[in-house]
Motif scaffolding. Structure first.
Motif, PDB file in Angstrom:
ATOM      1  N   GLY A 198     -87.331  -3.336 118.949  1.00 24.89           N
ATOM      2  CA  GLY A 198     -88.432  -2.403 119.195  1.00 24.89           C
ATOM      3  C   GLY A 198     -89.198  -2.679 120.473  1.00 24.89           C
ATOM      4  N   ALA A 199     -88.907  -3.810 121.128  1.00 26.85           N
ATOM      5  CA  ALA A 199     -89.558  -4.112 122.411  1.00 26.85           C
ATOM      6  C   ALA A 199     -89.036  -3.141 123.475  1.00 26.85           C
ATOM      7  N   THR A 200     -89.795  -2.996 124.547  1.00 27.33           N
ATOM      8  CA  THR A 200     -89.429  -2.053 125.602  1.00 27.33           C
ATOM      9  C   THR A 200     -88.997  -2.789 126.864  1.00 27.33           C
ATOM     10  N   ILE A 201     -87.838  -2.389 127.385  1.00 30.92           N
ATOM     11  CA  ILE A 201     -87.372  -2.841 128.701  1.00 30.92           C
ATOM     12  C   ILE A 201     -86.958  -1.596 129.472  1.00 30.92           C
ATOM     13  N   HIS A 202     -87.497  -1.435 130.678  1.00 31.28           N
ATOM     14  CA  HIS A 202     -87.231  -0.274 131.529  1.00 31.28           C
ATOM     15  C   HIS A 202     -87.493   1.041 130.797  1.00 31.28           C
ATOM     16  N   GLY A 203     -88.555   1.068 129.998  1.00 28.14           N
ATOM     17  CA  GLY A 203     -88.969   2.291 129.331  1.00 28.14           C
ATOM     18  C   GLY A 203     -88.178   2.675 128.091  1.00 28.14           C
ATOM     19  N   ARG A 204     -87.285   1.809 127.648  1.00 31.39           N
ATOM     20  CA  ARG A 204     -86.475   2.104 126.458  1.00 31.39           C
ATOM     21  C   ARG A 204     -86.780   1.098 125.360  1.00 31.39           C
ATOM     22  N   ARG A 205     -86.940   1.598 124.133  1.00 30.21           N
ATOM     23  CA  ARG A 205     -87.174   0.719 122.972  1.00 30.21           C
ATOM     24  C   ARG A 205     -85.836   0.148 122.518  1.00 30.21           C
ATOM     25  N   LEU A 206     -85.723  -1.149 122.561  1.00 29.37           N
ATOM     26  CA  LEU A 206     -84.472  -1.812 122.208  1.00 29.37           C
ATOM     27  C   LEU A 206     -84.216  -1.800 120.713  1.00 29.37           C
ATOM     28  N   ARG A 207     -82.945  -1.713 120.358  1.00 32.93           N
ATOM     29  CA  ARG A 207     -82.488  -1.919 118.986  1.00 32.93           C
ATOM     30  C   ARG A 207     -81.752  -3.247 118.996  1.00 32.93           C
ATOM     31  N   VAL A 208     -82.298  -4.220 118.320  1.00 39.52           N
ATOM     32  CA  VAL A 208     -81.754  -5.579 118.350  1.00 39.52           C
ATOM     33  C   VAL A 208     -81.438  -6.004 116.920  1.00 39.52           C
ATOM     34  N   SER A 209     -80.204  -6.469 116.707  1.00 41.85           N
ATOM     35  CA  SER A 209     -79.787  -6.905 115.375  1.00 41.85           C
ATOM     36  C   SER A 209     -78.637  -7.894 115.509  1.00 41.85           C
ATOM     37  N   GLU A 210     -78.338  -8.550 114.405  1.00 45.01           N
ATOM     38  CA  GLU A 210     -77.174  -9.428 114.389  1.00 45.01           C
ATOM     39  C   GLU A 210     -75.935  -8.557 114.566  1.00 45.01           C
ATOM     40  N   ALA A 211     -75.050  -8.971 115.445  1.00 49.20           N
ATOM     41  CA  ALA A 211     -73.830  -8.193 115.706  1.00 49.20           C
ATOM     42  C   ALA A 211     -72.919  -8.273 114.487  1.00 49.20           C
ATOM     43  N   ARG A 212     -72.245  -7.163 114.215  1.00 47.42           N
ATOM     44  CA  ARG A 212     -71.274  -7.119 113.128  1.00 47.42           C
ATOM     45  C   ARG A 212     -69.881  -7.250 113.720  1.00 47.42           C
ATOM     46  N   ARG A 213     -69.006  -7.862 112.977  1.00 48.84           N
ATOM     47  CA  ARG A 213     -67.628  -8.007 113.441  1.00 48.84           C
ATOM     48  C   ARG A 213     -66.954  -6.633 113.505  1.00 48.84           C
ATOM     49  N   LYS A 214     -66.145  -6.453 114.520  1.00 48.58           N
ATOM     50  CA  LYS A 214     -65.400  -5.219 114.693  1.00 48.58           C
ATOM     51  C   LYS A 214     -64.283  -5.145 113.653  1.00 48.58           C
ATOM     52  N   ALA A 215     -64.167  -4.016 112.990  1.00 55.79           N
ATOM     53  CA  ALA A 215     -63.113  -3.838 111.988  1.00 55.79           C
ATOM     54  C   ALA A 215     -61.770  -3.671 112.692  1.00 55.79           C
ATOM     55  N   HIS A 216     -60.767  -4.351 112.183  1.00 63.23           N
ATOM     56  CA  HIS A 216     -59.415  -4.228 112.741  1.00 63.23           C
ATOM     57  C   HIS A 216     -58.687  -3.072 112.062  1.00 63.23           C
ATOM     58  N   LEU A 217     -58.055  -2.243 112.866  1.00 61.03           N
ATOM     59  CA  LEU A 217     -57.291  -1.120 112.340  1.00 61.03           C
ATOM     60  C   LEU A 217     -55.837  -1.544 112.187  1.00 61.03           C
ATOM     61  N   ASN A 218     -55.236  -1.210 111.081  1.00 57.86           N
ATOM     62  CA  ASN A 218     -53.832  -1.573 110.853  1.00 57.86           C
ATOM     63  C   ASN A 218     -52.936  -0.386 111.047  1.00 57.86           C
TER      64      ASN A 218
END
Length: 84
Positions: free
Chosen positions: A64-84
């Motif tokens: 929710g902090a602002t950098i260059h006029g944009r409110r950031l969305r910051v969260s723990e990254a989720r692992r990318k799902a592998h497609l089979n």
């Protein structure tokens, strides 16, 4: 811990994120996703913080902090799902 940072302004650079996250702990790596065609920011990136408690503190303070006029969305990254 890998942290996802979204809603980045096109002018936001990796150094900007590094400075913001270093206030809360030791940053191991910063990467802003860029397009392959022209190298422009895709509006999101990742920050690796070595200590989980520092990472959680950074998430709590920078979501929710602002950098260059944009409110950031910051969260723990989720692992990318592998497609089979």
């Amino acid at each position: 811990m890998k942290i996802f940072v979204g809603n980045l302004a096109t002018e936001t650079r990796e150094l900007d994120l590094l400075k913001a996250f270093q206030m809360y702990g030791s940053v191991e790596h910063v990467n802003i996703a860029k397009t392959t065609m022209d190298g422009q920011s895709r509006g999101f990136g990742f920050v690796d913080v070595g200590v989980d408690t520092e990472a959680r503190d950074a998430i709590a303070h920078l979501n929710g902090a602002t950098i260059h006029g944009r409110r950031l969305r910051v969260s723990e990254a989720r692992r990318k799902a592998h497609l089979n």
